[in-house]
Design a protein around this motif. Sequence first.
Motif, PDB file in Angstrom:
ATOM      1  N   VAL A 157     -85.291  61.528 -23.084  1.00 27.12           N
ATOM      2  CA  VAL A 157     -85.928  61.195 -21.820  1.00 27.12           C
ATOM      3  C   VAL A 157     -86.496  59.793 -21.946  1.00 27.12           C
ATOM      4  CG1 VAL A 157     -88.082  62.336 -22.567  1.00 27.12           C
ATOM      5  CG2 VAL A 157     -87.737  61.812 -20.156  1.00 27.12           C
ATOM      6  N   HIS A 158     -86.310  58.988 -20.905  1.00 29.14           N
ATOM      7  CA  HIS A 158     -86.907  57.656 -20.923  1.00 29.14           C
ATOM      8  C   HIS A 158     -87.129  57.167 -19.498  1.00 29.14           C
ATOM      9  CE1 HIS A 158     -82.663  56.356 -20.488  1.00 29.14           C
ATOM     10  NE2 HIS A 158     -83.164  55.258 -19.924  1.00 29.14           N
ATOM     11  N   ALA A 159     -88.076  56.238 -19.369  1.00 27.40           N
ATOM     12  CA  ALA A 159     -88.306  55.591 -18.086  1.00 27.40           C
ATOM     13  C   ALA A 159     -87.198  54.580 -17.845  1.00 27.40           C
ATOM     14  CB  ALA A 159     -89.677  54.926 -18.078  1.00 27.40           C
ATOM     15  N   LEU A 160     -86.598  54.642 -16.669  1.00 31.07           N
ATOM     16  CA  LEU A 160     -85.478  53.769 -16.354  1.00 31.07           C
ATOM     17  C   LEU A 160     -85.993  52.389 -15.965  1.00 31.07           C
ATOM     18  CD1 LEU A 160     -82.466  54.649 -16.349  1.00 31.07           C
ATOM     19  CD2 LEU A 160     -82.574  54.636 -13.866  1.00 31.07           C
ATOM     20  N   ILE A 190     -99.430  69.357 -20.735  1.00 30.85           N
ATOM     21  CA  ILE A 190     -98.313  69.487 -19.803  1.00 30.85           C
ATOM     22  C   ILE A 190     -98.427  68.337 -18.813  1.00 30.85           C
ATOM     23  CG2 ILE A 190     -97.226  70.898 -18.019  1.00 30.85           C
ATOM     24  CD1 ILE A 190     -98.340  73.376 -19.436  1.00 30.85           C
ATOM     25  N   LEU A 191     -97.457  67.424 -18.853  1.00 29.69           N
ATOM     26  CA  LEU A 191     -97.468  66.286 -17.943  1.00 29.69           C
ATOM     27  C   LEU A 191     -96.780  66.673 -16.646  1.00 29.69           C
ATOM     28  CD1 LEU A 191     -96.688  63.211 -20.230  1.00 29.69           C
ATOM     29  CD2 LEU A 191     -98.896  64.167 -19.550  1.00 29.69           C
ATOM     30  N   GLY A 192     -97.518  66.587 -15.551  1.00 27.45           N
ATOM     31  CA  GLY A 192     -97.000  66.978 -14.252  1.00 27.45           C
ATOM     32  C   GLY A 192     -96.381  65.826 -13.484  1.00 27.45           C
ATOM     33  N   ARG A 193     -96.375  65.972 -12.170  1.00 27.31           N
ATOM     34  CA  ARG A 193     -95.617  65.042 -11.352  1.00 27.31           C
ATOM     35  C   ARG A 193     -96.214  63.644 -11.304  1.00 27.31           C
ATOM     36  NH1 ARG A 193     -94.203  66.057  -5.663  1.00 27.31           N
ATOM     37  NH2 ARG A 193     -93.918  63.805  -5.716  1.00 27.31           N
ATOM     38  N   GLU A 194     -97.442  63.443 -11.811  1.00 27.93           N
ATOM     39  CA  GLU A 194     -97.988  62.081 -11.820  1.00 27.93           C
ATOM     40  C   GLU A 194     -97.066  61.123 -12.578  1.00 27.93           C
ATOM     41  OE1 GLU A 194    -101.916  64.572 -12.338  1.00 27.93           O
ATOM     42  OE2 GLU A 194     -99.880  64.650 -13.139  1.00 27.93           O
ATOM     43  N   LEU A 195     -96.471  61.597 -13.679  1.00 27.18           N
ATOM     44  CA  LEU A 195     -95.560  60.739 -14.442  1.00 27.18           C
ATOM     45  C   LEU A 195     -94.275  60.498 -13.652  1.00 27.18           C
ATOM     46  CD1 LEU A 195     -94.939  59.176 -17.013  1.00 27.18           C
ATOM     47  CD2 LEU A 195     -94.068  61.286 -18.027  1.00 27.18           C
ATOM     48  N   PHE A 196     -93.784  61.530 -12.964  1.00 26.34           N
ATOM     49  CA  PHE A 196     -92.582  61.386 -12.144  1.00 26.34           C
ATOM     50  C   PHE A 196     -92.842  60.450 -10.962  1.00 26.34           C
ATOM     51  CE2 PHE A 196     -91.778  65.237 -14.468  1.00 26.34           C
ATOM     52  CZ  PHE A 196     -90.398  65.289 -14.631  1.00 26.34           C
ATOM     53  N   ASP A 197     -94.072  60.470 -10.439  1.00 23.88           N
ATOM     54  CA  ASP A 197     -94.414  59.590  -9.322  1.00 23.88           C
ATOM     55  C   ASP A 197     -94.525  58.130  -9.760  1.00 23.88           C
ATOM     56  OD1 ASP A 197     -94.543  61.626  -7.439  1.00 23.88           O
ATOM     57  OD2 ASP A 197     -96.672  62.004  -7.776  1.00 23.88           O
ATOM     58  N   ALA A 198     -94.802  57.913 -11.057  1.00 18.42           N
ATOM     59  CA  ALA A 198     -95.071  56.558 -11.544  1.00 18.42           C
ATOM     60  C   ALA A 198     -93.814  55.733 -11.760  1.00 18.42           C
ATOM     61  CB  ALA A 198     -95.865  56.631 -12.853  1.00 18.42           C
ATOM     62  N   THR A 199     -92.686  56.393 -12.091  1.00 16.92           N
ATOM     63  CA  THR A 199     -91.489  55.634 -12.464  1.00 16.92           C
ATOM     64  C   THR A 199     -90.250  56.498 -12.332  1.00 16.92           C
ATOM     65  OG1 THR A 199     -90.505  54.280 -14.225  1.00 16.92           O
ATOM     66  CG2 THR A 199     -91.608  56.303 -14.904  1.00 16.92           C
ATOM     67  N   ARG A 200     -89.089  55.872 -12.325  1.00 16.61           N
ATOM     68  CA  ARG A 200     -87.844  56.637 -12.430  1.00 16.61           C
ATOM     69  C   ARG A 200     -87.706  57.162 -13.852  1.00 16.61           C
ATOM     70  NH1 ARG A 200     -83.073  53.103  -9.368  1.00 16.61           N
ATOM     71  NH2 ARG A 200     -83.704  53.606  -7.220  1.00 16.61           N
ATOM     72  N   LEU A 201     -87.331  58.420 -13.979  1.00 16.56           N
ATOM     73  CA  LEU A 201     -87.122  59.018 -15.296  1.00 16.56           C
ATOM     74  C   LEU A 201     -85.673  59.473 -15.426  1.00 16.56           C
ATOM     75  CD1 LEU A 201     -90.285  61.282 -15.774  1.00 16.56           C
ATOM     76  CD2 LEU A 201     -89.880  58.981 -16.670  1.00 16.56           C
ATOM     77  N   GLN A 202     -85.065  59.198 -16.576  1.00  9.70           N
ATOM     78  CA  GLN A 202     -83.733  59.710 -16.886  1.00  9.70           C
ATOM     79  C   GLN A 202     -83.875  60.778 -17.960  1.00  9.70           C
ATOM     80  OE1 GLN A 202     -80.087  57.154 -17.044  1.00  9.70           O
ATOM     81  NE2 GLN A 202     -80.010  57.832 -19.176  1.00  9.70           N
TER      82      GLN A 202
END
Length: 237
Positions: free
Chosen positions: A100-103, A80-92
């Motif tokens: 889902v992809h990194a913007l 389960i990937l938590g907010r660390e991935l959300f903190d790293a980049t913009r996600l769409q």
Amino acid sequence: EALLDSGAEATLLDRSLASQANLTAGDKIEIKGSGGSQPAEVVSGVTVEALGQKLEKLDAVVLDLTDVSTRLVKRPTRAILGRELFDATRLQIDVEGRTVHALAPSEAPRGKRLPLTTQHGIEALPVKVNGTTALAELDFGNGSQVMVSRALADRLKLNVTGTSVGGGIGVALTHRTVLLRSLKVGPLTLRNVPAAIDELRNAGEVNIGTEVLRRFVVTTDFRNHLVWLAPVKRASR
């Protein structure tokens, strides 16, 4: 394959995956979820790569995800990937379109821009419930119904309509249910929305998951505390 969970403060790994990745034993803890707690370990220095992002030196939580797999996700779940991935980049994220992809920096987010507020480690956006302004946790890990805190339910004098079974890590919980006359999220106003009452003392006022978020293409920017919501016509619910 990992579950993407903006409501998780840390990345969670199943014990089988941790063993396969040759992770060493970590510090023993009790992890608390909405359904209770269970033993786990915190392993430092973990590297995770996802969506073109390389997250290094993470403190990952290792535990048995069997119950989460069978009771909640309904399929094998090893990470389960938590907010660390959300903190790293913009996600769409397009739940209904299953993408889902990194913007990229050159890509402009679509939709209505809203501010995010961090509360209890989770990002929350402003919404209106029955015309009353509240903060709603943006929780892609919530695959069931909208949640409202007991305090908000009491303040709005919501009538209990029945019960439902839910709960996250730990055990299944029985929640009292209510019906929201209206729920305004960004540019959309939803009518007659079923919701469950979260009895936890630290519960956010509102928690919206994929049943609401699937109606939008969502672009998150946790680093700058922003979210964009672009309604999609193909959402059928």
